[in-house]
Write an enzyme that holds these catalytic residues in place. Structure first.
Site, PDB file in Angstrom:
ATOM      1  N   ASP A  98       0.865  -1.193   0.000  1.00 16.79           N
ATOM      2  CA  ASP A  98       0.000   0.000   0.000  1.00 16.79           C
ATOM      3  C   ASP A  98       0.901   1.244   0.000  1.00 16.79           C
ATOM      4  OD1 ASP A  98       0.909  -0.563   2.599  1.00 16.79           O
ATOM      5  OD2 ASP A  98      -0.873   0.276   3.570  1.00 16.79           O
ATOM      6  N   HIS A 152       9.163  -0.882   9.508  1.00 17.03           N
ATOM      7  CA  HIS A 152       8.166  -1.965   9.482  1.00 17.03           C
ATOM      8  C   HIS A 152       8.321  -2.835   8.225  1.00 17.03           C
ATOM      9  CE1 HIS A 152       6.203   0.071  12.776  1.00 17.03           C
ATOM     10  NE2 HIS A 152       5.966   1.140  12.043  1.00 17.03           N
TER      11      HIS A 152
HETATM   12  C1  BDR Z   1       2.257  -0.907   8.601  1.00 19.09           C
HETATM   13  O1  BDR Z   1       1.173  -0.007   8.346  1.00 19.09           O
HETATM   14  C2  BDR Z   1       1.505   0.881   7.317  1.00 19.09           C
HETATM   15  O2  BDR Z   1       1.272   2.182   7.727  1.00 19.09           O
HETATM   16  C3  BDR Z   1       2.971   0.686   7.028  1.00 19.09           C
HETATM   17  O3  BDR Z   1       3.243   0.854   5.648  1.00 19.09           O
HETATM   18  C4  BDR Z   1       3.233  -0.724   7.469  1.00 19.09           C
HETATM   19  O4  BDR Z   1       2.948  -1.633   6.454  1.00 19.09           O
HETATM   20  C5  BDR Z   1       2.821  -0.631   9.977  1.00 19.09           C
HETATM   21  O5  BDR Z   1       1.847  -0.847  10.948  1.00 19.09           O
HETATM   22 CA    CA Z   2       2.738  -0.897   4.141  1.00 20.43          CA
END
Ligand code: BDR
Ligand code: CA
Length: 318
Positions: free
Chosen positions: A12, A243
């Protein structure tokens, strides 16, 4: 040298998605064979636009990018997370618009087709809400038999959530899809906040990306600027949690988790305060990681070695 692992990336895009993309493009251990986008940080359509623009900058117009689910299994897309990822999902940075348009297939169709083309070797790396994967499982329930492994950035086992007290954003955005993915018969490596919040990129490391003469690598450094602001109150300094990059590094074998037991995980799909919580059965783990017999979900609780140096080095060396 062994041949690179074919990877389907579901994302995303998204600031940290862009960093994960840069790493996967650079890592000699993997070869991205297709990308599907999903609404999460931004709409699935805008995530595809961001991904296409980044790929053109990187000189990788050969990789198909399919737009996936706009809405989630039990609710409509909620409008994204502009306060984290900027209005356009990539920190407000305006990239040159790629000439090409998304692949006509849906992300789920692309994934199913790639699972035939790379039967037995395909690795799915999912770094957004899991809606497309749930659609793919519904489209073809035999999919897991052709997929070698699935790595997911998502969930929070013992750590607090980041979108609610209990839930991590990717799982919270589609708890039913996460539940479907975890119930399927394939090897899943879950990379939750327990591990990802412990890995950060410094301003000095971001500066190394900015200093790179290649427009793509420089752009990734620029895109991170807004995200560094977002994380200031969390860490007390301008930095970025890694992340999606950590999930990408684990998938590519660039880091070996120090603690990653195979344990049952269920997702709270209720509408209550626990919605989106990933409940991992970590009872009896006090004396060390213990795998449950027959369980195919590995929960990465800790990656002990700092991952940022490997991440930056790999991106710069490419
Ligand atoms: C996840 O949520 C999204 O905002 C980031 O891209 C990552 O995949 C972290 O919680
Ligand atoms: Ca993400």
């Amino acid at each position: 040298m062994t041949s690179p692992i074919p990877v389907y990336l579901d994302c995303d895009t998204g600031v940290d998605d862009a960093v994960a993309l840069a790493y996967l493009l650079a890592s000699p251990a993997v070869e991205i064979v297709g990308i599907g986008t999903v609404s999460g940080n931004i709409s699935a359509a805008q995530a595809a636009r961001n991904t296409l623009d980044l790929l053109t900058l990187a000189g990788r117009d050969d990789i198909p990018v399919a737009v996936g689910a706009h809405d989630h299994l039990d609710h409509a897309y909620g409008g994204g997370a502009a306060w984290v990822h900027g209005e356009n999902g990539i920190g407000g940075v305006v990239l040159p618009r790629a000439e090409r348009e998304p692949d006509p297939r849906t992300a789920a169709q692309l994934l199913v087709e790639l699972s035939h083309a790379h039967a037995g070797t395909l690795h799915i790396v999912a770094i957004g809400p899991l809606t497309n994967l749930a659609h793919a499982l519904e489209l073809d329930p035999t999919l897991p038999a052709r997929v070698d492994a699935v790595t997911v950035m998502g969930g929070a086992a013992l750590a607090p959530g980041n979108i609610t007290p209990a839930a991590e954003a990717n799982v919270y955005n589609d708890p039913q899809a996460a539940a479907a993915l975890l119930a399927a018969d394939w090897d899943v490596t879950l990379v939750p906040l327990d591990a990802t919040m412990e890995h950060t990129m410094s301003e000095e490391q971001r500066g190394m990306l900015l200093a790179d003469p290649r427009p793509f690598v420089h752009a990734v450094g620029e895109i991170l600027d807004h995200y560094f602001d977002f994380y200031l109150p969390t860490y007390g300094e301008r930095t970025s949690a890694l992340h999606d990059p950590l999930a990408a590094v684990v998938a590519a074998g660039g880091a070996t988790p120090a603690r990653a037991p195979r344990v049952p995980v269920v997702v709270d799909v209720s509408q209550g305060p626990g919605r989106g919580q990933t409940i991992a059965d970590l009872r009896g783990q006090r004396l060390g990681a213990r795998d449950h017999d027959g369980v195919r979900i590995r929960v990465v609780l800790e990656v002990a070695t700092p991952v940022a140096p490997h991440l930056i080095e790999t991106i710069l060396a490419h």
